[in-house]
Design a protein around this motif. Structure first.
Motif, PDB file in Angstrom:
ATOM      1  N   ILE A  24      54.302   0.164 -75.128  1.00  0.00           N
ATOM      2  CA  ILE A  24      54.167   1.426 -74.376  1.00  0.00           C
ATOM      3  C   ILE A  24      53.879   2.578 -75.325  1.00  0.00           C
ATOM      4  O   ILE A  24      53.039   3.442 -75.042  1.00  0.00           O
ATOM      5  N   GLY A  25      54.587   2.600 -76.445  1.00  0.00           N
ATOM      6  CA  GLY A  25      54.381   3.676 -77.422  1.00  0.00           C
ATOM      7  C   GLY A  25      52.960   3.713 -77.950  1.00  0.00           C
ATOM      8  O   GLY A  25      52.369   4.784 -78.090  1.00  0.00           O
ATOM      9  N   LEU A  26      52.392   2.553 -78.250  1.00  0.00           N
ATOM     10  CA  LEU A  26      51.005   2.499 -78.717  1.00  0.00           C
ATOM     11  C   LEU A  26      50.039   2.991 -77.647  1.00  0.00           C
ATOM     12  O   LEU A  26      49.107   3.748 -77.933  1.00  0.00           O
ATOM     13  N   VAL A  28      50.606   5.016 -75.121  1.00  0.00           N
ATOM     14  CA  VAL A  28      50.749   6.466 -74.898  1.00  0.00           C
ATOM     15  C   VAL A  28      50.222   7.242 -76.097  1.00  0.00           C
ATOM     16  O   VAL A  28      49.568   8.282 -75.934  1.00  0.00           O
ATOM     17  N   ALA A  29      50.476   6.756 -77.301  1.00  0.00           N
ATOM     18  CA  ALA A  29      50.024   7.456 -78.505  1.00  0.00           C
ATOM     19  C   ALA A  29      48.506   7.577 -78.553  1.00  0.00           C
ATOM     20  O   ALA A  29      47.973   8.608 -78.983  1.00  0.00           O
ATOM     21  N   THR A  30      47.795   6.543 -78.097  1.00  0.00           N
ATOM     22  CA  THR A  30      46.331   6.604 -78.122  1.00  0.00           C
ATOM     23  C   THR A  30      45.775   7.568 -77.091  1.00  0.00           C
ATOM     24  O   THR A  30      44.598   7.920 -77.164  1.00  0.00           O
ATOM     25  N   MET A  31      46.598   8.007 -76.169  1.00  0.00           N
ATOM     26  CA  MET A  31      46.150   9.007 -75.203  1.00  0.00           C
ATOM     27  C   MET A  31      46.106  10.399 -75.831  1.00  0.00           C
ATOM     28  O   MET A  31      45.319  11.243 -75.401  1.00  0.00           O
ATOM     29  N   TYR A  32      46.926  10.644 -76.838  1.00  0.00           N
ATOM     30  CA  TYR A  32      47.050  11.985 -77.406  1.00  0.00           C
ATOM     31  C   TYR A  32      46.604  12.104 -78.853  1.00  0.00           C
ATOM     32  O   TYR A  32      46.223  13.175 -79.301  1.00  0.00           O
ATOM     33  N   TRP A  33      46.686  11.014 -79.628  1.00  0.00           N
ATOM     34  CA  TRP A  33      46.346  11.053 -81.050  1.00  0.00           C
ATOM     35  C   TRP A  33      45.422   9.908 -81.401  1.00  0.00           C
ATOM     36  O   TRP A  33      45.351   8.908 -80.712  1.00  0.00           O
ATOM     37  N   LYS A  34      44.762  10.061 -82.534  1.00  0.00           N
ATOM     38  CA  LYS A  34      43.928   8.980 -83.061  1.00  0.00           C
ATOM     39  C   LYS A  34      44.824   8.100 -83.924  1.00  0.00           C
ATOM     40  O   LYS A  34      45.325   8.528 -84.960  1.00  0.00           O
ATOM     41  N   VAL A  35      45.033   6.871 -83.499  1.00  0.00           N
ATOM     42  CA  VAL A  35      45.905   5.936 -84.205  1.00  0.00           C
ATOM     43  C   VAL A  35      45.024   5.079 -85.111  1.00  0.00           C
ATOM     44  O   VAL A  35      44.091   4.436 -84.636  1.00  0.00           O
ATOM     45  N   PRO A  36      45.307   5.055 -86.425  1.00  0.00           N
ATOM     46  CA  PRO A  36      44.474   4.248 -87.319  1.00  0.00           C
ATOM     47  C   PRO A  36      44.674   2.745 -87.098  1.00  0.00           C
ATOM     48  O   PRO A  36      45.663   2.310 -86.537  1.00  0.00           O
ATOM     49  N   VAL A  38      44.603   0.033 -85.296  1.00  0.00           N
ATOM     50  CA  VAL A  38      44.580  -0.626 -83.991  1.00  0.00           C
ATOM     51  C   VAL A  38      44.257   0.328 -82.849  1.00  0.00           C
ATOM     52  O   VAL A  38      44.202  -0.078 -81.702  1.00  0.00           O
ATOM     53  N   GLY A  39      44.043   1.574 -83.165  1.00  0.00           N
ATOM     54  CA  GLY A  39      43.864   2.594 -82.132  1.00  0.00           C
ATOM     55  C   GLY A  39      42.706   2.349 -81.194  1.00  0.00           C
ATOM     56  O   GLY A  39      42.824   2.516 -79.980  1.00  0.00           O
ATOM     57  N   SER A  40      41.556   1.937 -81.731  1.00  0.00           N
ATOM     58  CA  SER A  40      40.390   1.739 -80.855  1.00  0.00           C
ATOM     59  C   SER A  40      40.603   0.539 -79.928  1.00  0.00           C
ATOM     60  O   SER A  40      40.189   0.571 -78.770  1.00  0.00           O
ATOM     61  N   PHE A  41      41.244  -0.512 -80.431  1.00  0.00           N
ATOM     62  CA  PHE A  41      41.528  -1.678 -79.581  1.00  0.00           C
ATOM     63  C   PHE A  41      42.512  -1.319 -78.476  1.00  0.00           C
ATOM     64  O   PHE A  41      42.320  -1.676 -77.313  1.00  0.00           O
ATOM     65  N   VAL A  42      43.566  -0.596 -78.840  1.00  0.00           N
ATOM     66  CA  VAL A  42      44.580  -0.212 -77.855  1.00  0.00           C
ATOM     67  C   VAL A  42      43.976   0.739 -76.825  1.00  0.00           C
ATOM     68  O   VAL A  42      44.213   0.603 -75.624  1.00  0.00           O
ATOM     69  N   ALA A  43      43.192   1.695 -77.283  1.00  0.00           N
ATOM     70  CA  ALA A  43      42.583   2.652 -76.354  1.00  0.00           C
ATOM     71  C   ALA A  43      41.645   1.957 -75.379  1.00  0.00           C
ATOM     72  O   ALA A  43      41.572   2.330 -74.206  1.00  0.00           O
ATOM     73  N   GLY A  44      40.950   0.938 -75.845  1.00  0.00           N
ATOM     74  CA  GLY A  44      40.043   0.201 -74.966  1.00  0.00           C
ATOM     75  C   GLY A  44      40.753  -0.692 -73.969  1.00  0.00           C
ATOM     76  O   GLY A  44      40.189  -1.055 -72.942  1.00  0.00           O
TER      77      GLY A  44
END
Length: 66
Positions: A24-26, A28-36, A38-44
């Motif tokens: 859940i944290g990952l 939600v985090a990708t909704m507000y910040w750019k996460v290095p 794994v961020g693009s995979f999680v956002a997708g």
């Protein structure tokens, strides 16, 4: 076959809760910040992460071992 009326819910183990919280944290985090990394995979796959976190937590409540 088990009788559904005898099914007992249990609190999930700390590890199960932590895994669900991280998923859940990952998401939600990708909704507000750019996460290095794994961020693009999680956002997708954000919806899948939300559903997966809920499923892990639900299985933790329904199972005594998880």
């Amino acid at each position: 076959m088990r009788d559904p009326s005898r099914m007992k819910l249990t609190a999930p183990r700390l590890l199960t809760f932590a895994v669900s919280l991280v998923l859940i944290g990952l998401a939600v985090a990708t909704m507000y910040w750019k996460v290095p990394t794994v961020g693009s995979f999680v956002a997708g796959n954000r919806t899948g992460f939300f559903i997966g976190a809920y499923a892990v937590l639900a299985l933790g409540v329904l199972s005594r071992r998880l």
